[in-house]
Write an enzyme that holds these catalytic residues in place. Structure first.
Site, mmCIF file in Angstrom:
data_model
loop_
_atom_site.group_PDB
_atom_site.id
_atom_site.type_symbol
_atom_site.label_atom_id
_atom_site.label_comp_id
_atom_site.label_asym_id
_atom_site.label_seq_id
_atom_site.Cartn_x
_atom_site.Cartn_y
_atom_site.Cartn_z
ATOM 1 N N ARG A 32 7.737 -3.867 -11.142
ATOM 2 C CA ARG A 32 6.510 -3.482 -11.860
ATOM 3 C C ARG A 32 6.519 -3.976 -13.312
ATOM 4 N NH1 ARG A 32 4.568 1.353 -8.900
ATOM 5 N NH2 ARG A 32 4.622 0.455 -6.837
ATOM 6 N N ARG A 36 1.367 -0.909 -15.845
ATOM 7 C CA ARG A 36 0.562 -0.099 -16.768
ATOM 8 C C ARG A 36 1.202 0.189 -18.125
ATOM 9 N NH1 ARG A 36 -0.817 4.418 -12.454
ATOM 10 N NH2 ARG A 36 1.255 3.720 -11.843
ATOM 11 N N ARG A 45 -7.272 -4.179 -16.384
ATOM 12 C CA ARG A 45 -7.605 -3.171 -15.368
ATOM 13 C C ARG A 45 -8.843 -2.335 -15.732
ATOM 14 N NH1 ARG A 45 -7.648 -1.209 -11.894
ATOM 15 N NH2 ARG A 45 -6.117 0.342 -11.282
ATOM 16 N N ASP A 83 0.523 -6.041 -3.960
ATOM 17 C CA ASP A 83 1.030 -4.739 -3.533
ATOM 18 C C ASP A 83 1.501 -4.838 -2.091
ATOM 19 O OD1 ASP A 83 0.935 -1.792 -4.706
ATOM 20 O OD2 ASP A 83 0.665 -1.683 -2.540
ATOM 21 N N TYR A 159 2.975 4.507 5.385
ATOM 22 C CA TYR A 159 1.670 4.553 4.698
ATOM 23 C C TYR A 159 0.515 4.537 5.694
ATOM 24 C CZ TYR A 159 3.512 4.072 -0.020
ATOM 25 O OH TYR A 159 4.133 4.304 -1.210
HETATM 26 O O1 1CP Z 1 6.807 -5.673 -9.657
HETATM 27 C C1 1CP Z 1 5.733 -6.188 -10.013
HETATM 28 O O2 1CP Z 1 5.438 -6.396 -11.204
HETATM 29 C C2 1CP Z 1 4.750 -6.616 -8.931
HETATM 30 C C3 1CP Z 1 3.779 -5.615 -8.634
HETATM 31 C C4 1CP Z 1 3.965 -4.521 -7.589
HETATM 32 C C5 1CP Z 1 4.939 -4.298 -6.606
HETATM 33 C C6 1CP Z 1 6.249 -5.044 -6.378
HETATM 34 C C7 1CP Z 1 2.994 -3.542 -7.418
HETATM 35 C C8 1CP Z 1 1.807 -3.394 -8.261
HETATM 36 N N1 1CP Z 1 3.302 -2.786 -6.323
HETATM 37 C C9 1CP Z 1 4.507 -3.227 -5.806
HETATM 38 C C10 1CP Z 1 5.218 -2.749 -4.608
HETATM 39 C C11 1CP Z 1 4.876 -1.419 -4.056
HETATM 40 N N2 1CP Z 1 3.638 -0.829 -3.939
HETATM 41 C C12 1CP Z 1 5.813 -0.563 -3.444
HETATM 42 C C13 1CP Z 1 7.275 -0.897 -3.253
HETATM 43 C C14 1CP Z 1 8.069 -0.557 -4.446
HETATM 44 C C15 1CP Z 1 8.045 0.922 -4.804
HETATM 45 O O3 1CP Z 1 8.772 1.686 -4.159
HETATM 46 O O4 1CP Z 1 7.292 1.280 -5.708
HETATM 47 C C16 1CP Z 1 5.129 0.585 -3.011
HETATM 48 C C17 1CP Z 1 5.718 1.799 -2.330
HETATM 49 C C18 1CP Z 1 3.752 0.410 -3.328
HETATM 50 C C19 1CP Z 1 2.640 1.334 -3.043
HETATM 51 C C20 1CP Z 1 1.997 1.742 -4.295
HETATM 52 N N3 1CP Z 1 1.110 0.964 -4.987
HETATM 53 C C21 1CP Z 1 2.226 2.904 -5.054
HETATM 54 C C22 1CP Z 1 3.192 4.028 -4.664
HETATM 55 C C23 1CP Z 1 2.426 5.277 -4.405
HETATM 56 C C24 1CP Z 1 3.076 6.357 -3.580
HETATM 57 O O5 1CP Z 1 2.978 7.492 -4.033
HETATM 58 O O6 1CP Z 1 3.624 6.107 -2.506
HETATM 59 C C25 1CP Z 1 1.415 2.833 -6.196
HETATM 60 C C26 1CP Z 1 1.242 3.843 -7.279
HETATM 61 C C27 1CP Z 1 0.728 1.589 -6.142
HETATM 62 C C28 1CP Z 1 -0.201 1.052 -7.176
HETATM 63 C C29 1CP Z 1 0.338 -0.061 -7.966
HETATM 64 N N4 1CP Z 1 0.885 -1.205 -7.415
HETATM 65 C C30 1CP Z 1 1.256 -2.042 -8.437
HETATM 66 C C31 1CP Z 1 0.909 -1.419 -9.694
HETATM 67 C C32 1CP Z 1 1.116 -2.022 -11.049
HETATM 68 C C33 1CP Z 1 0.348 -0.187 -9.386
HETATM 69 C C34 1CP Z 1 -0.216 0.798 -10.395
HETATM 70 C C35 1CP Z 1 -1.668 0.997 -10.195
HETATM 71 C C36 1CP Z 1 -2.681 0.380 -11.105
HETATM 72 O O7 1CP Z 1 -2.570 -0.637 -11.759
HETATM 73 O O8 1CP Z 1 -3.717 1.026 -11.104
#
Ligand code: 1CP
Length: 339
Positions: A32, A36, A45, A83, A159
């Site tokens: 990430r 944010r 965003r 994602d 999911y």
């Molecule tokens: O790493 C990076 O910079 C690339 C961006 C990236 C990656 C690798 C994002 C952007 N998401 C992911 C992978 C991801 N997404 C995973 C695997 C890693 C982890 O365990 O976090 C998972 C489980 C998700 C699903 C997801 N997407 C969640 C988890 C929610 C939950 O409660 O299960 C969330 C909050 C997101 C949103 C998201 N994805 C990425 C960002 C920057 C965000 C934040 C939201 C936004 O910008 O509004």
């Protein structure tokens, strides 16, 4: 697409460490890293929905590049902005980000699987990720390698059944016990898409493939060996077959008790694993903990910096001060270096 069309790589620390080689210092990137905590990310965003950014190669590239520019010379990899949930979308499921992921129509019973199309045209459904990878790889101009990624089948299945994040995973784990055969069919179908998706990412320019199995730790060792590991192995075998140079690190979260099945007697490259919360502890704590982490990894490799990629144990969180992230990266450079 021929890899030769891209500019030569000037920093290959990450790829060398991933192959198990010795490096002068540990390569470092952060899950990430485009996220944010960066004001420039929040600004984009404000005007664009999450999946709109993922689906617009210019925006995905711009966001992927933000930390590379801000931390020039300090980050050793870019990770494509996307994602893991784009795969369920490609399989025909609706996913919205609000602010976390939400599936309006999750899979409640095996019959619901019938509603998903049997054939997934990966090029058509996920071509936007491939385009973003190619554009990013060109924009990077060889500064650092580009990481592509996918969720692991069990994590994606969770999911698709829970309909979003879940504390208990009750619905998805119930499937494993109540419908084991249907669960395996679903896992196979997800794996088929992941394999083709990852191959497509390498063809488009990804130089390393990361698999996120964020929910691996919810399974007992026996269930992990039955419902997670076989599919991870298929991905590692088929996803990287024929693509020299593409390795597939896996991020199986919370699996200290499960690593036997993964390591399988081999010496493998490790990645991680500073607690992300250390970044809230101030400079003194960051320096102390990074020093401790570097020493632990070097001790484990007989005093060398070898087969280790420095990272956080999980994603960087929105409240981190970007200057503290910078200090973390500087500390890794300083303390992982072997003189
Ligand atoms: O790493 C990076 O910079 C690339 C961006 C990236 C990656 C690798 C994002 C952007 N998401 C992911 C992978 C991801 N997404 C995973 C695997 C890693 C982890 O365990 O976090 C998972 C489980 C998700 C699903 C997801 N997407 C969640 C988890 C929610 C939950 O409660 O299960 C969330 C909050 C997101 C949103 C998201 N994805 C990425 C960002 C920057 C965000 C934040 C939201 C936004 O910008 O509004």
């Amino acid at each position: 697409m021929a890899q030769a069309q891209f500019p030569p790589l000037t920093n290959d620390l990450l790829l060398r460490a991933a192959r198990g080689e010795q490096t002068d210092r540990a390569p470092v990137w952060v899950m990430r890293q485009a996220g944010r905590y960066l004001p420039e990310f929040r600004k984009i965003r404000e005007n664009h929905e999450f999946f709109e950014v993922c689906r617009t190669p210019d925006l995905a590239t711009e966001i992927t590049m933000q930390p590379i520019r801000r931390y020039a010379g300090l980050l050793d990899a870019a990770i494509i902005f996307s994602d893991i949930l784009v795969v369920p979308q490609a399989m025909g499921m609706e996913v919205i980000m609000n602010p976390g992921p939400h599936f309006p129509n999750p899979l409640n019973t095996p019959e619901d699987m019938e509603k998903l199309p049997r054939e997934v045209d990966v090029e058509k459904e996920l071509g936007y990720v491939f385009e973003a990878l190619t554009l990013t790889r060109k924009t990077l101009a060889g500064q650092v390698p580009l990481i592509g990624f996918s969720g692991a089948p069990w994590t994606l299945m969770m999911y698709m059944i829970e309909g979003g994040g879940s504390q208990t995973r009750q619905k998805s784990k119930t499937w494993l016990f109540k419908y084991p055969e249907a669960s395996k069919q679903l896992l196979e179908r997800i794996t088929d898409v992941c394999v083709r998706y990852l191959i497509g990412q390498v063809n488009a320019g990804a130089q390393l493939l990361q698999i996120f199995d964020s929910n691996a730790g919810d399974l007992s060792p026996y269930d992990f060996s039955k419902f997670a590991l076989p599919y991870l192995k298929r991905i590692a075998d088929e996803g990287s077959r024929g693509f020299e140079g593409a390795t597939t690190p896996c991020h199986p979260r919370d699996v200290a008790r499960l690593t036997d099945g993964i390591i399988d007697g081999r010496t493998i490259t490790m990645q991680g694993n500073l607690d992300p919360v250390v970044l809230y502890g101030g400079k003194e704590a960051i320096e102390r903990e990074v020093k401790r982490m570097c020493k632990a990894f070097q001790d484990a490799r007989g005093g060398a910096c070898k087969a280790w990629i420095a990272n956080l144990g999980h994603g960087i969180t929105p409240g981190v001060d970007p200057e503290d992230m910078k200090f973390f990266l500087e500390c890794v450079h300083k303390y992982s270096a072997v003189s």
